[in-house]
Scaffold this motif. Structure first.
Motif, mmCIF file in Angstrom:
data_model
loop_
_atom_site.group_PDB
_atom_site.id
_atom_site.type_symbol
_atom_site.label_atom_id
_atom_site.label_comp_id
_atom_site.label_asym_id
_atom_site.label_seq_id
_atom_site.Cartn_x
_atom_site.Cartn_y
_atom_site.Cartn_z
ATOM 1 N N ARG A 1 0.213 1.180 5.569
ATOM 2 C CA ARG A 1 1.215 1.257 4.502
ATOM 3 C C ARG A 1 1.941 -0.060 4.244
ATOM 4 N NH1 ARG A 1 3.127 6.121 2.382
ATOM 5 N NH2 ARG A 1 5.063 5.041 1.894
ATOM 6 N N LEU B 1 -7.360 0.881 -0.436
ATOM 7 C CA LEU B 1 -6.006 1.401 -0.444
ATOM 8 C C LEU B 1 -5.856 2.477 0.632
ATOM 9 C CD1 LEU B 1 -3.666 0.744 -2.335
ATOM 10 C CD2 LEU B 1 -4.362 2.645 -3.782
ATOM 11 N N LEU B 2 -6.879 3.348 0.720
ATOM 12 C CA LEU B 2 -6.825 4.459 1.667
ATOM 13 C C LEU B 2 -6.976 4.011 3.107
ATOM 14 C CD1 LEU B 2 -8.869 7.123 -0.219
ATOM 15 C CD2 LEU B 2 -6.708 7.554 0.934
ATOM 16 N N SER B 3 -7.725 2.913 3.297
ATOM 17 C CA SER B 3 -8.028 2.546 4.673
ATOM 18 C C SER B 3 -7.068 1.484 5.202
ATOM 19 C CB SER B 3 -9.476 2.073 4.775
ATOM 20 O OG SER B 3 -9.686 0.983 3.910
ATOM 21 N N SER B 4 -6.106 1.051 4.367
ATOM 22 C CA SER B 4 -5.169 0.017 4.829
ATOM 23 C C SER B 4 -3.848 0.640 5.278
ATOM 24 C CB SER B 4 -4.903 -0.980 3.695
ATOM 25 O OG SER B 4 -6.115 -1.569 3.282
ATOM 26 N N PHE C 1 -10.723 7.242 -12.217
ATOM 27 C CA PHE C 1 -10.173 5.917 -11.900
ATOM 28 C C PHE C 1 -10.599 5.511 -10.501
ATOM 29 C CE2 PHE C 1 -6.781 8.051 -9.782
ATOM 30 C CZ PHE C 1 -6.018 7.129 -9.075
ATOM 31 N N TYR C 2 -10.962 4.273 -10.386
ATOM 32 C CA TYR C 2 -11.564 3.770 -9.149
ATOM 33 C C TYR C 2 -10.808 2.581 -8.594
ATOM 34 C CZ TYR C 2 -14.993 6.524 -11.509
ATOM 35 O OH TYR C 2 -15.585 7.548 -12.181
ATOM 36 N N LEU D 1 -15.894 0.506 6.877
ATOM 37 C CA LEU D 1 -16.167 1.439 5.768
ATOM 38 C C LEU D 1 -17.172 0.793 4.824
ATOM 39 C CD1 LEU D 1 -12.542 2.691 5.013
ATOM 40 C CD2 LEU D 1 -14.445 4.093 5.863
ATOM 41 N N ILE E 1 -6.711 10.708 5.626
ATOM 42 C CA ILE E 1 -6.166 9.351 5.474
ATOM 43 C C ILE E 1 -6.023 8.681 6.843
ATOM 44 C CG2 ILE E 1 -4.126 8.032 4.739
ATOM 45 C CD1 ILE E 1 -3.868 9.816 2.349
ATOM 46 N N LEU F 1 -5.583 10.261 -2.868
ATOM 47 C CA LEU F 1 -4.406 9.405 -2.883
ATOM 48 C C LEU F 1 -3.212 10.068 -3.543
ATOM 49 C CD1 LEU F 1 -5.992 5.983 -3.731
ATOM 50 C CD2 LEU F 1 -4.276 6.348 -1.959
ATOM 51 N N SER F 2 -3.483 10.953 -4.504
ATOM 52 C CA SER F 2 -2.361 11.491 -5.264
ATOM 53 C C SER F 2 -1.899 12.845 -4.724
ATOM 54 C CB SER F 2 -2.744 11.594 -6.744
ATOM 55 O OG SER F 2 -3.880 12.410 -6.895
ATOM 56 N N SER F 3 -2.559 13.340 -3.663
ATOM 57 C CA SER F 3 -2.165 14.652 -3.126
ATOM 58 C C SER F 3 -1.266 14.491 -1.897
ATOM 59 C CB SER F 3 -3.410 15.452 -2.742
ATOM 60 O OG SER F 3 -4.246 15.600 -3.865
ATOM 61 N N LEU G 1 -9.764 2.001 -4.504
ATOM 62 C CA LEU G 1 -9.072 3.110 -3.849
ATOM 63 C C LEU G 1 -9.494 3.212 -2.384
ATOM 64 C CD1 LEU G 1 -9.131 5.816 -6.650
ATOM 65 C CD2 LEU G 1 -7.548 3.925 -6.273
ATOM 66 N N GLY G 2 -10.724 2.830 -2.089
ATOM 67 C CA GLY G 2 -11.196 2.864 -0.706
ATOM 68 C C GLY G 2 -10.369 1.939 0.194
ATOM 69 N N PHE H 1 -17.665 3.091 -1.883
ATOM 70 C CA PHE H 1 -17.567 4.530 -1.731
ATOM 71 C C PHE H 1 -16.462 5.077 -2.613
ATOM 72 C CE2 PHE H 1 -14.239 3.809 1.292
ATOM 73 C CZ PHE H 1 -13.612 5.009 1.587
ATOM 74 N N ILE I 1 -17.563 -1.331 -11.487
ATOM 75 C CA ILE I 1 -17.320 0.110 -11.579
ATOM 76 C C ILE I 1 -16.282 0.352 -12.672
ATOM 77 C CG2 ILE I 1 -16.372 2.104 -10.334
ATOM 78 C CD1 ILE I 1 -19.124 1.245 -9.407
ATOM 79 N N LEU J 1 1.553 7.071 -6.579
ATOM 80 C CA LEU J 1 0.464 7.941 -7.031
ATOM 81 C C LEU J 1 0.783 9.410 -6.742
ATOM 82 C CD1 LEU J 1 -2.676 5.882 -5.920
ATOM 83 C CD2 LEU J 1 -1.896 6.299 -8.261
ATOM 84 N N ARG J 2 1.386 9.660 -5.557
ATOM 85 C CA ARG J 2 1.712 11.055 -5.205
ATOM 86 C C ARG J 2 2.755 11.621 -6.150
ATOM 87 N NH1 ARG J 2 1.623 10.503 1.038
ATOM 88 N NH2 ARG J 2 -0.637 10.622 1.345
ATOM 89 N N ILE K 1 0.915 4.292 -2.774
ATOM 90 C CA ILE K 1 0.556 5.682 -2.475
ATOM 91 C C ILE K 1 1.691 6.624 -2.873
ATOM 92 C CG2 ILE K 1 0.037 7.313 -0.603
ATOM 93 C CD1 ILE K 1 -1.674 5.208 0.697
ATOM 94 N N VAL L 1 0.828 -1.196 0.000
ATOM 95 C CA VAL L 1 0.000 0.000 0.000
ATOM 96 C C VAL L 1 0.870 1.258 0.000
ATOM 97 C CG1 VAL L 1 -1.633 1.341 1.392
ATOM 98 C CG2 VAL L 1 -1.983 -1.126 1.071
ATOM 99 N N LEU M 1 -9.412 7.513 7.898
ATOM 100 C CA LEU M 1 -9.882 6.318 7.172
ATOM 101 C C LEU M 1 -9.158 5.065 7.671
ATOM 102 C CD1 LEU M 1 -10.143 7.659 3.502
ATOM 103 C CD2 LEU M 1 -12.031 7.036 5.021
ATOM 104 N N ARG M 2 -7.845 5.190 7.928
ATOM 105 C CA ARG M 2 -7.071 4.029 8.396
ATOM 106 C C ARG M 2 -7.564 3.574 9.764
ATOM 107 N NH1 ARG M 2 -1.455 5.707 6.306
ATOM 108 N NH2 ARG M 2 -1.667 5.078 4.134
ATOM 109 N N LEU N 1 -11.520 9.794 -4.283
ATOM 110 C CA LEU N 1 -10.450 9.048 -3.616
ATOM 111 C C LEU N 1 -9.160 9.128 -4.413
ATOM 112 C CD1 LEU N 1 -12.385 5.923 -2.332
ATOM 113 C CD2 LEU N 1 -12.140 8.186 -1.317
#
Lengths: 456, 456
Positions: free
Chosen positions: A203, A198-201, A177-178, B173, B164, B199-201, A195-196, B177, A237, A167-168, A164, A160, B167-168, B195
């Motif tokens: 690193r 990814l965000l909630s897991s 993109f989902y 969740l 983030i 993730l990319s910011s 992505l959900g 979403f 999706i 992506l940054r 991230i 994860v 969410l973690r 999302l």
């Protein structure tokens, strides 16, 4: 600006809003026009251009051409897109195209004539041009034409955190993109992560550990109808698109699939009614006439079949002229029953609720329904006929003919689309004409034939 | 297991797969049945249950009832859902319901009879029960019934990093979403962040700085048709639902909107054909008959109008009996033209391409198209009539009647749905019966009337 009109953009275009905009166009007030159009969503501007007359459209575009962007061109109906593009300066079109993702450019180009296509292609930079040409190389109405080539992928073994960071660091990401698609070293997609998740897991979690069960792929040459089915059936999706070697070539997102579903419905409804499936209320009178004439001509021929059948019973009609007045009742009620059965069957074939597994059972059920309704209608009509004309034999003729034709209608309505489907044809195509011809001919034949036997 | 059959689940249910499963059911082989069903997607299991006979369904459920889960119940067609639920032990149903999000439970419950509803509600824990009852308190076919109450929100002033971390840390969740909704201190939604952008910011970026322009809200009491329109028009993926005070109460995701769009299409197509809009190939013969009889009875009455018109011309028919054979040609071709015009208009009203702004122009175009096709058909029919019967006066009667009826058909096809729409009724409802009655009556009247004037 308390004295000027503002509109909520929430619920699409408002007819009053259209009227105010047309006033500004007529007054040649470019500043007011810009003030009114500027806050509008591209989809609503496209609707506006569609709903005004050709002359008003010409005037509006002349005043506002610089502001027509890619999103507006992409939203506009095929019926007038070519006209709009031709009215714009080439520089504006080129700039509009550069803003769009490849799938949207392809969507616009595929409906244009060759010279207009070439003109637009030549304004794209070479990378975009190549991408668009590759997409256009896929068959029309295929997954390859629908997909966007901009895809976010990751090697299977990433975590994860790595994802991230990647992506940054990315300079550019697709608008839509989902999922992140996991690929093997040969670029074959193996799964995806939302992505959900990814965000909630944390690193340090492996991407592999949080993949989704819903993952599916589709081949670029598969028909777009299969794409719509897949998204609808499995609530997708996004869906990875692969080439014949299973390598990732793009991704289709649900907004495109929803669009295809919408177009499929339009096709079914219009074809069932015997109209060209691209018919639109935006067509000119001449286009409208041209899209409808073919099936009208076919119907002229099939209707002559009814005339031939009736003419065989001229002696009967001459003897009992009231039969001529009564015969359309049996034919027309059969036509309605056939249309009913047909609509349900065509819809069920489209949603794949009617398949080889249950076709036999559905046909038997139609037979049962036809018998039941035939009986009900026969009772009413037979009784009415007997009482009105004081002749129970006429009642018997009316009710027997009704019975026969209701059964024929119910069976025809399901057997015609099933047969077309088995032959690999669109079950909606021309079914309506077949079925009503069948019920007309059968209605007249059963009624006049029985009348000849019983009444003469 | 090289000797047993395996199926790719990619493209929906395969008829051979159904046959193999039914063999296992017939043999009473529970182990084999489980092996076959276990890897299948819930949507395909639901299709299987729909496509087999009631008796086979009963047997399969008896062998496999423990494995029917919430997803399968949620996918199954309304037409057989009640039957399936009744065949399951109450414990299995209760367990299945507990797995689902509130919007799916609501979707299942709203189609059940009161006692079955109560039985299921009583098995939910009190929080879920309250949530479901609140959703059921919204009007049927409203946004409130569609939404899920599970929403991911953030205060407006948060940064990407805060979001983030939040969410973690979240214990739970929603499955679906795609956006984080920003809310003000009174829980009124003000915007949202995808999302992907999140993730990319960088972590120190303010959420406010990366919000999306596409943000829209819908009120919980708004009709679901507006929801489908909003998603389709503005390409939304999710939409915040607010109460009458503008406070966030839930969110609707695109899969639900796609479902509504699909149902709206089904309604249009079936209503246009004069069938109850819940008709399905899964209905029994008696249900099928019942859903179709009302419009058949109406048609019996309207068809009698044609009979009355024709009977006024009995003297003419008695004098020239061939007229009886020819009159259905004019009526039937008019019926097809009316159906064509109608299908295009109903579709355009549904997609909001036909509005008060362009209605007048569309009606004029229909008139033009009717005149053009009327002219074309009149020429062919007039010539054929003259040549076949050696009487140019018959040709004139045929072509004039055709001309009149084509214009009436084209205009009727657009004016009937426009009028129904203006009266606040569904333009698809019963339009077909109105329009074909109109073209039948007009066709017979014009043809026989002109024949009386010209030929007698």
């Amino acid at each position: 600006m308390a004295n000027t009109t503002r509109f909520e953009a929430k619920e699409g275009l408002d007819p009053r809003q259209v009227a105010v905009i047309l006033q500004a166009v007529e007054a040649g007030d470019t500043a007011e026009l810009t003030r009114l159009l500027e806050p509008m969503h591209a989809a609503d501007v496209a609707d506006l251009l569609e709903q005004i007359s050709a002359e008003e459209r010409r005037q509006l575009l002349a005043m506002w051409s610089g502001e027509i962007d890619g999103d507006i061109l992409s939203e506009i109906s095929d019926a007038i897109r070519e006209e709009v593009i031709e009215a714009l300066p080439p520089g504006v079109v080129a700039e509009a195209m550069r803003e769009l993702d490849t799938d949207d450019v392809v969507d616009i180009l595929e409906d244009l004539e060759e010279p207009a296509q070439e003109a637009i292609l030549s304004t794209l930079d070479s990378a975009d041009r190549l991408a668009v040409e590759q997409a256009l190389a896929y068959p029309e109405y295929s997954a390859g034409r629908l997909m966007q080539r901009e895809v976010v992928t990751a090697p299977e073994h990433w975590t994860v955190g790595e994802m991230i960071d990647h992506l940054r660091a990315a300079e550019w990401l697709p608008d839509q993109f989902y999922h992140v698609i996991l690929v093997d070293p040969r670029m074959r997609p193996v799964s995806y992560v939302t992505l959900g998740r990814l965000l909630s897991s944390r690193r340090d979690v492996a991407l592999k550990a949080i993949v989704e069960e819903s993952f599916r792929t589709i081949t670029a040459t598969d028909p777009e109808a299969d794409v719509a089915y897949l998204f609808n059936q499995y609530h997708l999706i996004s869906c990875a698109v692969v080439d014949e070697h299973g390598r990732l070539v793009g991704v289709i997102t649900i907004d495109d699939a929803m669009n295809v579903l919408d177009e499929e419905h339009q096709e079914d409804m219009l074809r069932l009614a015997g109209v060209d499936d691209e018919s639109s209320v935006l067509d000119t009178a001449a286009e409208t006439a041209r899209r409808r004439l073919p099936w009208l001509m076919v119907n002229l021929v099939t209707a002559s079949l009814s005339a031939v059948v009736i003419s065989r019973f001229e002696a009967t009609i001459e003897a009992i002229v009231v039969l001529a007045a009564l015969m359309p009742i049996v034919a027309s009620t059969g036509g309605i029953a056939g249309t009913q059965s047909l609509a349900v069957a065509v819809r069920a074939l489209a949603t794949r609720d009617l398949t080889a597994s249950n076709a036999r059972r559905v046909v038997w059920r139609e037979l049962g329904a036809g018998l039941l309704n035939g009986l009900g209608l026969a009772l009413v009509l037979g009784l009415a006929g007997t009482l009105l004309f004081g002749d129970w034999r006429l009642g018997v003729v009316l009710s027997s003919a009704m019975m026969v034709n209701q059964v024929v209608a119910a069976l025809g309505g399901v057997l015609v689309p099933l047969s077309l489907n088995r032959m690999g044809l669109d079950p909606a195509l021309a079914s309506g004409t077949f079925v009503t011809t069948l019920t007309d001919v059968m209605g007249f034949f059963a009624f006049l034939g029985l009348a000849t036997l019983v009444l003469l």
